[in-house]
Every structure is written in structure tokens, then in C-alpha cells.
Design an enzyme around this catalytic site. Structure first.
Site, PDB file in Angstrom:
ATOM      1  N   LYS A  77       0.869  -1.181   0.000  1.00 16.16           N
ATOM      2  CA  LYS A  77       0.000   0.000   0.000  1.00 16.16           C
ATOM      3  C   LYS A  77       0.902   1.226   0.000  1.00 16.16           C
ATOM      4  O   LYS A  77       1.183   1.839   1.034  1.00 16.16           O
ATOM      5  CB  LYS A  77      -0.934  -0.011   1.210  1.00 16.16           C
ATOM      6  CG  LYS A  77      -2.120   0.931   1.065  1.00 16.16           C
ATOM      7  CD  LYS A  77      -3.050   0.454  -0.029  1.00 16.16           C
ATOM      8  CE  LYS A  77      -4.290   1.322  -0.144  1.00 16.16           C
ATOM      9  NZ  LYS A  77      -5.146   0.927  -1.267  1.00 16.16           N
TER      10      LYS A  77
ATOM     11  N   SER B 108      -8.167  -0.079  -5.274  1.00 15.11           N
ATOM     12  CA  SER B 108      -8.498   0.209  -3.887  1.00 15.11           C
ATOM     13  C   SER B 108     -10.014   0.369  -3.747  1.00 15.11           C
ATOM     14  O   SER B 108     -10.761  -0.558  -4.030  1.00 15.11           O
ATOM     15  CB  SER B 108      -7.728   1.443  -3.408  1.00 15.11           C
ATOM     16  OG  SER B 108      -7.590   1.426  -2.013  1.00 15.11           O
TER      17      SER B 108
END
Length: 593
Positions: free
Chosen positions: A189, A386
């Protein structure tokens, strides 16, 4: 006295808007609408200029034309599909950007160009060079799909690969006393790394290199197919560059050398006697969106940009709609559910993510559509990563371009502690709080306490597990398998298909075909298209735009011409995106293009 002058200034600003700006805008829209209906000449060459940039979807706001932006991918695909069957359109001329376009948009435009060529109509592409920056390989891929690829005589073929840059602020923040405190799930991430690092972490480098290789390999394979070469031969030639235009011609990278006026003349010659060039946008406006016919309809619901809670205000009134507001998009899906003629929904998603709460609200509407017996087919655009993947995860079917960036199943959140940095400049930041201990957890004046950090980390963990659960349920995968391919990692559509995150490679046309199949609409039966959210009327848009003083000020700035500055527009969109990063959990992928 000060308040009096401020009030009077507001009154005069309101009168100026009502008496001058509003009539000007309405008249301009009316003139634009009238001029867009000009007839198409009998022998027409459409000129598609990709140099102004391409959004994924057309704006629903009638004043978007004042933003100075270009066309949208979906508009190009839709218009070329109509031009295939239009006997007045004889040829297509494409102006290529030197630095490239978004890879997924290039994939979809290439497919539309190839369908256009299959109708027997020639396509000429013209480039003023290919620069060694960004995604120029995607621009070349679109050019390679043409019948002939031209390049200006003085231009250079400098494409030799695919490069991307990242800016890291870690050392600068350390130097100036800014403490970036973030939680991320997990090592891939990478959106937080720009605040905390000075270089790529091993995971960040691995993930970026992987998706860059996937995009580069796919683009070269497509270009090689269209240029009738092997992918390895084309790659070897390109990577041995750069070349002059003459050298590029000698190495069969292009077909002809000439000025754009010469390319236009050749396109007109092929179109026939008395032919004329028509700008693509004018032709698109004259045709409108494909409506189709028949008693059954397929809804096309679109959303582009960062995902936020709320309604209306997140979109740029003079641009392409730079954010997805959860109330608006969920309502659009529910409108399609309530329409008895709609038998299936094609959900066009182009988003790097945003708020998990907003994403869940939209996903709930997707579930409701399926529960109502209306299959939902997601068509992924440039991004569906996402939060963009969150809202797609439980669709009936997922279609993505090979170069779509998707996945990024992860979450991050945190804050910037600014007190020490501001103190170095003589600025003191102090905090007052009433209530529980967690009330000031996100105060920028002090770091997380150990208790606050633990509580916040627990909330990040919960969001991550909720994300995993939705992907596991929607993709019919074991949760353990989702965890293996998640960890915040961005994948391309081609990679996602091999991992089970995507069902099919393709674009909007393939998604429509699948929706028809899932709705059991016979192939020979005509079908109508209904688009949601519906385009706003000028009066509705004005009401929304002038609803608050901040929006009115922005209109004045736009009329003044500032919003025509690409840097100003980019800054506004960046501010809107950063709104999604401020506090709490965020399911937002980094944006490399």
C-alpha cells in the site's frame, strides 16, 4: 463596518453573477448546442485530436465545455461505433500526443479504431514525434492500429521504453519537522511512502516494476500485431533508439513522413471528391450518445475520480467531474433498478479509490441491483483500484483492459504532525479538547499517544478485513487466497485476470455484450441504452454551482480563464483527492500517471 462592506461585496457579486455571468453562460450553451448540430458532409474525414488529453467519461454538467478539456474514452468509443455505420463518414485522421495517454484509454481507443477499420474505412494517424517520457508507448500503440502511421519530417522517434517517477518527501519532512504518522495494510500500500520514505521500498519497487512491465509488454504486443511484426523484433528495434523520422521509416516503425497538412490531404483524397474534415467533437455532438431501440434497455452507470461521501459538490463544474460522490452514484444505480425496462447494468468505473464508507454505500447499491434480478457488469477504465475495486468486487462480471490498474486491496490512514515544523518559523500550535481521550487523536499539534495509535490501528485492521471479506464473497475466493494477492498491491487488468480479480479483458463494448448475455436478451434483438446519472439541465447545474459562496467564487475564477490553465485544474483536482486522505481509513491507491 467591515462586516457591512463584506455583505455589500457579496450582494454586488451575486448581482454580477445573476445579471452578467448567468446570461452569458446560458447564451453560450445555447450557441454551442445550436452549432453542434451542423450537418455532416457527404464525404467526411473525422479528425480525432488526442493531444488535449482524454478523460474516461463524459461530464454530465452542461458547463464542462468551459473547462477546456478534451474528449472522453467512452465518448470516442461510442462515436466511432456510430461512424462505422454512417455512410457519410469515409475516413478517420488521428492526431497523436507526443508524451502518451493513459494505457487503459489507449487500449480501448485502439480496439475502437480496429472495429472502425473493419468497416472498410481507412485510418491515418499523424505524430509530431514520440518523446521518452511517460506512457508514449501507449500513444505509439494507438498509432500502430491505423492503416498508416505518419510522422513529421523534423520529429524524432525517441520512444525506447516506459518510465515513471515518484516524489518522496520523507527527508524534506524530517528536515522541516513534519512528522508523518501512518498505518498501512500492507507493505504494497504504497500511497503513504511519498510522505515517509526517501526512496522506493523493496515492495514498492517490486510492485511498480511488475505493473510497468505488464503495460509495456502488452502495448508492444498489440503494436507488433498491428505492424505485422513479432513482439521481440519490435521491442529490439524500439529499444535500440532513438531515431530520426527517416531512420524510423527505414526500420518500419512508421509508414510515411509528412506534415499534418499532407496527412489531411491524403485522408481527404481517400474519402473522395468534395470531402471535408470535421472535428471529432463536432461530429460526436451532432450524433449524441447511442440510444439504440427496442423494449429492453441496458443501463450504463458511470463514475470517475476519487470516491467521497456526499453529493454534488465534489465535482468540478467546468471539468469532467473529478470525484465520485457516493449519494449521487448510489442513487443512479437505484434509479436503474427502479426502471422496469432496464434488464442489466453496465457499471463503468474509473477510480483510484477513496473513502471506505462511500465505497460501501455504492457497493450496497450494486448488491441491491443483483437482488432485484438485474446483473451488474463492471467495465473498468483507467483505474479501478483500492476503493475502485471495493465498489466493483461483488459485480456479476468484471471486464478490464489489459492496462487498467486494479486491485490495491488494502487500506491506509494517518495524519501529519505539524507543531514542530511550524515552531521553527515562530508559529505555535496549541490544542484544546473536551470529551474522551480519542477526541484529539487526529490533532496535527501532537503525535498519536500509544493508546490512540493502537485504537487507530485496530480500525485500520477492521477496514482491511472488511475489504478482504467483500472480495472473497464477490470473487468466490477463499479469504486466505485474497490475503495472498491483496496486501495493497496494484495489479494490471491482465495480471488481475490470471489472479481471479477480473473475469474478462476488454472495454465498454465487451461489457455491454456480457450484460446482454446475462440478461438473456437475444443477440438479434435490438436494445436501448439508458445512461445514469442523467445529464443536468443548465438551470439545475447553475443552482448547484451557485448554492454556496465558495462555488460562486470558483465560477468567477473559471470565467476569468484560470480553469483553462491545466496546472490550475490539476491543482484543484489534487486538492479534491487530498480531501480523501485527511483523516481516518482510506482505500486509495497511488496514481502513477
Amino acid at each position: 463596518m467591515k462586516q457591512f462592506f463584506l455583505t455589500m461585496l457579496g450582494v454586488f457579486a451575486g448581482l454580477f453573477l445573476f445579471l452578467v455571468v448567468v446570461p452569458f453562460i446560458l447564451i453560450s450553451v445555447a450557441i454551442s448546442s445550436a452549432s453542434s448540430k451542423e450537418p455532416t458532409p457527404s464525404n467526411t474525414v473525422l479528425e480525432l485530436d488526442l493531444r488535449e488529453g482524454v478523460t474516461d467519461q463524459a461530464a454530465t454538467n452542461p458547463f464542462a465545455l468551459f473547462g477546456g478539456g478534451g474528449l472522453s474514452t467512452t465518448q470516442i468509443v461510442d462515436t466511432l461505433a456510430q461512424a462505422e455505420d454512417d455512410t457519410r463518414v469515409k475516413a478517420l485522421l488521428i492526431r497523436l500526443p507526443e508524451a502518451g495517454i493513459t494505457p487503459a484509454a489507449a487500449d480501448e481507443i485502439r480496439q475502437a479504431v480496429r472495429r472502425f477499420r473493419r468497416s472498410g474505412k481507412p485510418v491515418i494517424a499523424h505524430a509530431q514525434g514520440f518523446q521518452p517520457v511517460g506512457t508514449a508507448v501507449s500513444s505509439y500503440m494507438v498509432g500502430a492500429s491505423a492503416s498508416e502511421l505518419w510522422m513529421q519530417n523534423t520529429s524524432s522517434f525517441q520512444l525506447a521504453g516506459f518510465s515513471a517517477e515518484s516524489i518522496f518527501l520523507g527527508r524534506a519532512f524530517e528536515k522541516y519537522g513534519v512528522n508523518a504518522q501512518f498505518e498501512q495494510r500492507y507493505e504494497y500500500k504504497n500511497a503513504v511512502n511519498e510522505y515517509t520514505e526517501s526512496d522506493y521500498t523493496p515492495a514498492h519497487r517490486e510492485a511498480m516494476t511488475a505493473w510497468m512491465n505488464s503495460i509495456y509488454t502488452s502495448a508492444l504486443a498489440n503494436a507488433a500485431q498491428d505492424r505485422r511484426q513479432t513482439p521481440q523484433a519490435l521491442r529490439t528495434t524500439i529499444e535500440a533508439g532513438p531515431y530520426s523520422s527517416a531512420q524510423a521509416l527505414q526500420r518500419r516503425l512508421i509508414d510515411k513522413i509528412g506534415q499534418v497538412e499532407e496527412a489531411e490531404a491524403e485522408a481527404k483524397r481517400r474519402a473522395g471528391r468534395g470531402s471535408d474534415i470535421m472535428e471529432f467533437g463536432d461530429y460526436a455532438a451532432s450524433k449524441g450518445e447511442r440510444a439504440g431501440s427496442g423494449r429492453n434497455a441496458i443501463a450504463i452507470v458511470g463514475g470517475e475520480g476519487a470516491i467521497m461521501t456526499g453529493t454534488g459538490g465534489g465535482a468540478d463544474p467546468f471539468g469532467g467531474g473529478s470525484s465520485i460522490m457516493s449519494d449521487d452514484l448510489a442513487e443512479a444505480i437505484y434509479d436503474a433498478i427502479e426502471d422496469d425496462s432496464v434488464k442489466a447494468i453496465v457499471f463503468r468505473v474509473s477510480s483510484p479509490g477513496g473513502s471506505p464508507d462511500a465505497s460501501e454505500q455504492i457497493l450496497a447499491a450494486v448488491r441491491a441491483a443483483k437482488a432485484a434480478g438485474k446483473p451488474v457488469v463492471v467495465s473498468m477504465g483507467d483505474y479501478a483500484a483500492s476503493g475502485g475495486y471495493w465498489i466493483s468486487s461483488e459485480a456479476s462480471w468484471i471486464v478490464a483492459q489489459p492496462s487498467t490498474l486494479t486491485g490495491s486491496i488494502g487500506v491506509f490512514g494517518g495524519k501529519m504532525v505539524l507543531a514542530d515544523g511550524l515552531g521553527r518559523f515562530g508559529v505555535d500550535m496549541r490544542n484544546l479538547t473536551v470529551g474522551g481521550d480519542y477526541a484529539d487523536a487526529f490533532s496535527p499539534s501532537q503525535p498519536f499517544s500509544a493508546t490512540d495509535r493502537a485504537a487507530f490501528a485496530a480500525s485500520i485492521d477492521r477496514t482491511y478485513e472488511e475489504f478482504i471479506a467483500r472480495v472473497a464473497r464477490g470473487r468466490n475466493l477463499p479469504a486466505a487466497r485474497v490475503r495472498e494477492i491483496a496486501r495493497g498491491r496494484v495489479w494490471t487488468g491482465a495480471q488481475g485476470k490470471s489472479l481471479g480479480l477480473v473475469d474478462q479483458l476488454g472495454g465498454l463494448e465487451e461489457a455491454i455484450a456480457k450484460a446482454r448475455q446475462l440478461a438473456r436478451i437475444p443477440a438479434e434483438e435490438s436494445v436501448r441504452f439508458k445512461r445514469y446519472p442523467e445529464s443536468q439541465s443548465p438551470f439545475a447545474a447553475l443552482s448547484e454551482m451557485f448554492g454556496v459562496s465558495g462555488e460562486a467564487a470558483r465560477v468567477l475564477i473559471g470565467i476569468g480563464g484560470i480553469m483553462n490553465d491545466p496546472q490550475a485544474e490539476a491543482a484543484v483536482r489534487q486538492i479534491q483527492t487530498e480531501r480523501a486522505r485527511t483523516t481516518g481509513a482510506t482505500v486509495l491507491a497511488d496514481q502513477p500517471y
